[in-house]
Design an enzyme around this catalytic site. Structure first.
Site, PDB file in Angstrom:
ATOM      1  N   ASP A  73       0.843  -1.194   0.000  1.00 49.09           N
ATOM      2  CA  ASP A  73       0.000   0.000   0.000  1.00 49.09           C
ATOM      3  C   ASP A  73       0.878   1.243   0.000  1.00 49.09           C
ATOM      4  OD1 ASP A  73       0.827  -0.887   2.509  1.00 49.09           O
ATOM      5  OD2 ASP A  73      -1.178  -1.003   3.333  1.00 49.09           O
ATOM      6  N   CYS A  98       1.414   4.807   9.474  1.00 49.72           N
ATOM      7  CA  CYS A  98       1.145   3.368   9.478  1.00 49.72           C
ATOM      8  C   CYS A  98       2.290   2.593   8.838  1.00 49.72           C
ATOM      9  CB  CYS A  98      -0.169   3.065   8.775  1.00 49.72           C
ATOM     10  SG  CYS A  98      -0.984   1.556   9.336  1.00 49.72           S
ATOM     11  N   HIS A 100       3.552   2.801   5.649  1.00 53.24           N
ATOM     12  CA  HIS A 100       3.482   2.382   4.254  1.00 53.24           C
ATOM     13  C   HIS A 100       4.757   2.748   3.501  1.00 53.24           C
ATOM     14  CE1 HIS A 100      -1.224   2.244   4.223  1.00 53.24           C
ATOM     15  NE2 HIS A 100      -0.684   1.516   5.183  1.00 53.24           N
ATOM     16  N   GLU A 132      -5.841   3.135   3.486  1.00 50.49           N
ATOM     17  CA  GLU A 132      -6.331   3.689   4.742  1.00 50.49           C
ATOM     18  C   GLU A 132      -7.795   4.120   4.669  1.00 50.49           C
ATOM     19  OE1 GLU A 132      -4.899   3.514   7.484  1.00 50.49           O
ATOM     20  OE2 GLU A 132      -2.779   3.195   7.023  1.00 50.49           O
ATOM     21  N   HIS A 159       2.399  -6.189   6.689  1.00 51.71           N
ATOM     22  CA  HIS A 159       2.097  -4.979   7.447  1.00 51.71           C
ATOM     23  C   HIS A 159       3.126  -4.883   8.558  1.00 51.71           C
ATOM     24  CE1 HIS A 159       0.112  -1.727   9.464  1.00 51.71           C
ATOM     25  NE2 HIS A 159      -0.900  -1.750   8.593  1.00 51.71           N
ATOM     26  N   HIS A 352      -0.480   4.457  13.552  1.00 52.72           N
ATOM     27  CA  HIS A 352      -1.344   5.630  13.431  1.00 52.72           C
ATOM     28  C   HIS A 352      -0.998   6.719  14.451  1.00 52.72           C
ATOM     29  CE1 HIS A 352      -4.822   3.664  10.946  1.00 52.72           C
ATOM     30  NE2 HIS A 352      -3.650   3.128  10.663  1.00 52.72           N
TER      31      HIS A 352
END
Length: 380
Positions: A73, A98, A100, A132, A159, A352
């Site tokens: 992502d 996050c 990415h 997101e 992730h 986050h």
């Protein structure tokens, strides 16, 4: 192949140019510039006006038996960064909170290896926008980007995880991430003077009753050994203290480790809303929006093979519990079998968070682990 030092510089540049969902113009352009520096012999690059910031790269295999997909992502979050770094976000109010930027860099590292060392199977690298929000994975699939020679037979993606040691790979059989669904409720009462409540229908009272009853769904309707969440995170009503509110709005989230759980909670919400509306002689509207945020349910066979490799390889591996966070990779896995896994980044701040700061040493460890797995997979 891109070196560890080069990958860290790539990550730092990406970290400086975070962009929100479907706005990843600079990010896509930079990814294309990096990919252009790689050998192009085996590569085919694809973009589409149907999803302008998406980017796909196909690596032609020598003797392909399958097409293996790898997804990363590329979007960021509306978070104002609190880290004091030389490569801090240059876009106020937007941050790769996050990780990415880590995801993209690992993908580029793996791609750079196979751009030089032609794989046996075909590979498709999918740089996906809008994870997101806006369900970028679902948009790409539904708009036909993953078709023809760009359709994977199996899909993998990672992730990053701030709670795992740097470079650790975490995975599990079954569901890794919960599915999520928004729930929005609008209560239509009747406004009036605070001194004459009998002439009004107080939307705040109705909302209070509704919230309390909704909380019984998980507490009293869900098996305690199962996993479900219903949270009403926002309630808006009223304009001034001496006016009875004629309207109230509730906004919340539903989460479950299976799609069946999410559907069950949605059904119970509808039933309770109907009952409260009847009790208070009010009109209550309820809508749900799940988009592509399905549970991330790992394919049992492919995931068992992934775990087998990671346990046997020179990799720090942990079996991890399911998490109630959401990920739109779940939608892709509902269409194409595959596996999602964690990469430990040992950050002092959580996902986050404005102080999320992953350890960059995880990048090359992640590249090495994934490259090794893909090479192993192609021998089967």
């Amino acid at each position: 192949m891109l070196t560890e030092a080069q990958l860290i510089q790539i990550r730092r540049h990406l970290h400086q140019i975070p962009e929100l969902a479907l706005q990843e113009i600079k990010t896509q352009a930079y990814l294309q510039r990096v990919i252009a520096t790689l050998p192009q012999t085996y590569l085919t690059i694809k973009t589409s006006p149907k999803l302008p910031t998406a980017l796909l790269v196909r690596v032609a295999g020598q003797h392909p038996q399958r097409t293996i997909g790898y997804r990363t992502d590329i979007d960021a979050l509306p978070v104002d960064e609190h880290n004091e770094l030389s490569f801090k976000s240059t876009h106020p109010g937007v941050m790769h909170a996050c990780g990415h930027d880590i995801h993209m860099t690992v993908a580029l590292g793996v791609l750079s290896y196979f751009a030089e060392q032609q794989p046996r199977d075909d590979l498709v690298f999918f740089f996906q926008p809008a994870e997101e929000s806006e369900s970028g994975g679902k948009l790409a699939y539904d708009r036909g980007l993953l078709t023809g020679e760009f359709r994977p037979d199996e899909f993998y993606g990672l992730h990053d995880n701030p709670d795992l040691p740097t470079g650790t790979i975490g995975c599990r059989l079954g569901t890794l991430f919960a599915g999520t669904s928004e729930v929005n409720v609008t209560i239509h009462g009747t406004s009036g003077h605070a001194a004459f409540p009998q002439k009004a229908n107080d939307a705040i009272v109705i909302a209070a009753s509704l919230v309390m009853q909704l909380q019984t769904i998980v507490a009293r309707n869900v098996d305690p050994t199962a996993c479900g969440v219903l949270t009403i995170g926002k309630l808006t009503a009223g304009t001034i203290r001496n006016v009875i509110a004629g309207e109230a709005r509730l906004e919340g989230t539903i989460r479950g480790l299976t799609q069946e759980m999410i559907s069950f909670i949605q059904r119970r919400v509808r039933e309770i809303v109907a009952g409260v509306a009847l009790t208070y002689h009010a009109q209550i509207d309820v809508t749900f929006n799940q988009g592509g945020y399905y549970p991330v349910e790992n394919d049992p066979t492919l995931t068992a093979n992934f775990i087998r490799y990671m346990r046997a390889a020179d990799v720090d591996f942990q079996t991890t519990p399911p998490a109630m966070t959401g990920e739109d990779f779940g939608y892709l896995l509902s269409k194409i079998p595959g596996t999602m896994f964690w990469l430990g980044v040992d950050s002092p701040g959580g996902l986050h968070a404005a102080n999320f700061q992953p350890n960059e040493a995880a990048i090359f460890k992640g590249v090495t682990a994934i490259r090794g797995f893909l090479c192993d997979r192609m021998t089967q």
